[in-house]
Design an enzyme around this catalytic site. Structure first.
Site, PDB file in Angstrom:
ATOM      1  CB  CYS A   1      -0.868   0.043   1.251  1.00  0.00           C
ATOM      2  SG  CYS A   1      -1.929  -1.374   1.422  1.00  0.00           S
TER       3      CYS A   1
ATOM      4  NE  ARG B   1       4.427   1.486  -1.214  1.00  0.00           N
ATOM      5  CZ  ARG B   1       5.539   0.882  -0.791  1.00  0.00           C
ATOM      6  NH1 ARG B   1       6.657   1.039  -1.477  1.00  0.00           N
ATOM      7  NH2 ARG B   1       5.541   0.132   0.268  1.00  0.00           N
TER       8      ARG B   1
ATOM      9  CD1 TRP C   1      -2.521  -4.873  -4.543  1.00  0.00           C
ATOM     10  CD2 TRP C   1      -2.285  -6.068  -2.669  1.00  0.00           C
ATOM     11  NE1 TRP C   1      -2.462  -6.200  -4.896  1.00  0.00           N
ATOM     12  CE2 TRP C   1      -2.327  -6.957  -3.775  1.00  0.00           C
ATOM     13  CE3 TRP C   1      -2.153  -6.605  -1.400  1.00  0.00           C
ATOM     14  CZ2 TRP C   1      -2.238  -8.337  -3.639  1.00  0.00           C
ATOM     15  CZ3 TRP C   1      -2.062  -7.983  -1.250  1.00  0.00           C
ATOM     16  CH2 TRP C   1      -2.112  -8.829  -2.375  1.00  0.00           C
TER      17      TRP C   1
ATOM     18  CG  ASN D   1       2.363  -0.961   3.472  1.00  0.00           C
ATOM     19  OD1 ASN D   1       1.716  -1.942   3.092  1.00  0.00           O
ATOM     20  ND2 ASN D   1       3.572  -0.696   3.027  1.00  0.00           N
ATOM     21  N   GLY D   2       0.704  -3.120   5.759  1.00  0.00           N
ATOM     22  CA  GLY D   2       1.198  -4.343   6.408  1.00  0.00           C
ATOM     23  C   GLY D   2       0.016  -5.221   6.795  1.00  0.00           C
TER      24      GLY D   2
ATOM     25  CD  GLU E   1      10.823 -11.316 -16.323  1.00  0.00           C
ATOM     26  OE1 GLU E   1      10.628 -12.108 -15.384  1.00  0.00           O
ATOM     27  OE2 GLU E   1      10.426 -10.150 -16.294  1.00  0.00           O
TER      28      GLU E   1
ATOM     29  CE  LYS F   1       7.859  -8.056 -16.723  1.00  0.00           C
ATOM     30  NZ  LYS F   1       8.114  -8.962 -15.711  1.00  0.00           N
TER      31      LYS F   1
ATOM     32  CD  GLU G   1       4.222  -8.779 -14.036  1.00  0.00           C
ATOM     33  OE1 GLU G   1       3.906  -8.505 -12.875  1.00  0.00           O
ATOM     34  OE2 GLU G   1       5.392  -8.792 -14.422  1.00  0.00           O
TER      35      GLU G   1
ATOM     36  CG  HIS H   1      10.380 -35.298 -19.707  1.00  0.00           C
ATOM     37  ND1 HIS H   1      10.816 -36.595 -19.677  1.00  0.00           N
ATOM     38  CD2 HIS H   1      11.422 -34.552 -20.160  1.00  0.00           C
ATOM     39  CE1 HIS H   1      12.092 -36.647 -20.055  1.00  0.00           C
ATOM     40  NE2 HIS H   1      12.480 -35.428 -20.357  1.00  0.00           N
TER      41      HIS H   1
ATOM     42  CE  LYS I   1       8.330  -1.961  -9.751  1.00  0.00           C
ATOM     43  NZ  LYS I   1       8.585  -2.750 -10.977  1.00  0.00           N
TER      44      LYS I   1
END
Ligand code: AGP
Length: 619
Positions: free
Chosen positions: A2, A27, A84, A110-111, A492, A496, A499, A515, A614
């Site tokens: 947040c 954030r 968030w 925040n937390g 990676e 991308k 997300e 496999h 973020k």
């Protein structure tokens, strides 16, 4: 997860609070709110002047809050928050700031308060009425209870001592309007020192351009902000002297600068950010790297016989590439662990183990916890971090900064390539102490110096990559495949497009296809194959044949001039020839751009993708 901001000064608090929230919105951005101490107003009933707290909140982005505020709210002391959600869905009532029953205290947090349930039960039994489903609101009610007998600061500390979990908290009170209080335990808070005004925020990007000096709070510290500045204390009220650090970056840095999104700007910044990561650190004649941040442990590094790298997400992928580099060129056994798993294992570490934490934000809770575990077990901890002064940067014994500049977009791009720059330098640094030849060292240095130009050439293909993104914009199933150094590149690339375009994509080692995953192949599946001309090129060609033979489509990332692939693959994007260990630096660029343009075609919010933030500062 947040964003928190607070202002204590002479100007209308709302100006900084809204601007600060916008800069911290990466954030978290599912709801937002402000609380401002209103100047003295006559109380119509008892004709007595009093100070009130005015709170305005809204669901959605900060722009919604701005619309709702619709002009100034009076007051020069205020706090604000962009959320968030952890406890309680995104809604106006769950948005911060949260107040007590009487609206005389307001807090932002925040937390996670892990014991909020039992605290809330006790408070409700005492008759407190809760308006939200959040864990945070218990802080406001605990403060209300404590302030029945104690002044604000003592009541604040008494409240903190009842909380279990992680927090960055800022609080104001109408009963003690001359003070703003803040506390930090695992979630970052930084103080900005202005002239006659004070700022506080989750990170410095909120106050760039407003202050020149900052103070980072450490765990177990509170700060008391008042008209004569600030004091930092421990939870037992013992004063703490803190170093005031210069804040170099200017306000403009966090602007789009002509790009439609931060992500695209940051993708195109990579030639420069990569060069910045190398600046002053390459020794061409000695085929070596100069890493000043490791100077104090240079001797100890010679005795290190094992490396573990802990990180998350994109930083985990750069770590995987580093594993190949360090084993092949430095000859040190290296393993990579997802920090969120490492911290719950009982890892066997000793003083000859180096644990490297890779983190763009330097605030990722899982990575921080992993580092703390490593320190407790006597390992040497090294940070590869982008944000100067961040918690992980300060928690590790030593470190090397990436110097990529602020990365605002939730999707990490330039941080990835800057991390690979540092890992390449570290490989040189350790390798040349352990038998890596001068000739090979000089070759790596030369090739590293060429990468920015190579990157420019790849980025110049953006238009063609955009065309491919249009072609595949509706594609629903992707496999991203690579081997050895480019297996992490495949992971990676898959992350991308997951997300920011919300497309289910799986990254696999190409060799793993037979496999099981090859069962997925049919004409509806596109395999993005990272297959430059390297030591596993022939193997990758066979892998591509197996996919094509089953009707699958292949979008290949190939080395310039590779005519064989052009004849076979469905589509090809070329990258310049470079050392195998450096090829991910070039292969990742088209993967970043492809994901970006697919997301643009799909009309999604590029810089603030749904459900994400973020910096993951909660577990
Ligand atoms: C990457 O695009 C994501 N935003 C995410 O996976 C990120 O890399 C991860 O949360 C780690 O963040 P850090 O590098 O700041 O520790």
């Amino acid at each position: 997860m947040c964003g928190i901001v607070g202002y204590f000064g002479k100007r209308p608090a709302q100006d900084f609070l809204l601007e600060g929230l916008k800069r911290l919105e990466y954030r978290g951005y599912d709801s937002a709110g402000v609380a401002v101490l209103q100047n003295k107003i006559a109380n119509r009933k008892n004709k007595k002047d009093e100070i009130l707290i005015r709170t305005v909140k809204s669901v959605g982005k900060v722009s919604e809050l701005e619309k709702k505020l619709n002009g100034k709210i009076e007051g020069v002391i205020g706090i604000a928050h962009t959320r968030w959600a952890t406890h309680g869905k995104p809604s106006e009532k769950n948005a911060h700031p949260h107040t007590d029953c009487g609206g005389r205290v307001a807090v932002v947090h925040n937390g996670i308060i892990e014991n909020y349930r039992e605290l809330k039960d006790v408070l409700e039994k005492r008759g407190h009425r809760f308006r939200s489903e959040t864990d945070t609101e218990v802080i406001a009610h605990l403060l209300e209870v404590a302030m029945e007998k104690l002044p604000f600061e003592e009541a604040f500390v008494k409240t903190l001592k009842q909380l279990k979990g992680a927090y960055g908290i800022v609080a104001i009170s109408a009963k003690d309007p001359g003070v703003m209080l803040a506390a930090r335990l695992s979630s970052p808070l930084v103080l900005g020192i202005g002239s006659g005004e004070m700022f506080i925020a989750s990170d410095v990007s909120a106050m760039m351009g407003d202050v020149k000096r900052v103070v980072y709070l450490d765990d177990g510290e509170i700060t008391v902000i008042g008209n004569d500045g600030y004091v930092v204390k421990t939870f037992s009220h013992r004063k703490r002297e803190k170093e005031e650090l210069a804040l170099e970056r200017d306000k403009t840095v966090a602007e789009h600068r002509g790009y439609p999104h931060f992500m695209l700007k940051e993708i195109f910044e990579q030639p420069k950010s990569f060069a910045d990561a190398l600046r002053g650190r390459l020794l061409p004649d000695d085929g070596m790297a100069r890493l000043g941040g490791l100077r104090t442990v240079a001797k100890r590094l010679r005795s290190i016989d094992r490396i573990i790298i802990v990180s998350c997400g994109t930083s985990y992928h750069s770590a995987l590439t580093g594993e190949y580099m360090l084993e092949e060129y430095a000859g040190i056994p290296t393993e990579v662990e997802m920090a969120s798993e490492f911290r719950y294992r009982k890892p066997l570490l000793d003083k000859k183990t180096a644990v490297i934490a890779i983190s763009q934000s330097g605030e990722t809770a899982d990575t921080l916890a992993a580092i703390r575990e490593a320190k407790e077990k006597g390992a040497l901890t090294i940070g590869i971090v982008n944000v100067v002064g961040s918690t992980i940067a300060r928690a590790t014994d030593v470190g090397v900064y990436c110097h990529a500049g602020p990365e605002i977009s939730v999707a990490s791009t330039k941080a990835f390539t800057s991390q690979l720059a540092i890992l390449s330098l570290l490989t040189l640094y350790l390798g040349r102490q352990r038998g890596l030849s001068l000739v090979m060292g000089q070759r790596i240095v030369r090739e590293l110096a060429r990468i920015p130009k190579h990157m420019e050439r790849v980025l110049a293909q953006a238009k063609d990559i955009r065309k491919l993104a249009k072609k595949y914009a509706k594609q629903e199933h992707y496999l991203y495949l690579g081997r050895k150094y480019n297996f992490p590149s495949a992971l990676e690339g898959a992350l991308k497009i997951k997300e920011i375009a919300y497309v289910p994509a799986q990254g696999y080692p190409t060799g793993e296809m037979k496999h099981g995953p090859i069962a997925l192949i049919d004409p509806s599946v596109v395999s993005v194959m990272v297959m430059p001309r390297d030591s596993v090129y022939e193997k990758n060609m066979s892998g591509m044949e197996e996919i094509l033979a089953r009707g699958g489509k292949v979008l290949a990332i190939a080395t310039d001039g590779d005519a064989a692939i052009v004849r076979k693959a469905t589509d090809v994007i070329f990258i310049p020839k470079t050392l195998e260990m450096l090829s991910p630096l070039l292969a990742v660029l088209p993967l970043q751009l492809f994901a970006y343009y697919v997301a643009v075609e799909r009309g999604y919010d590029i810089d603030k993708p749904r459900n994400l933030a973020k910096s993951v500062t909660v577990e």
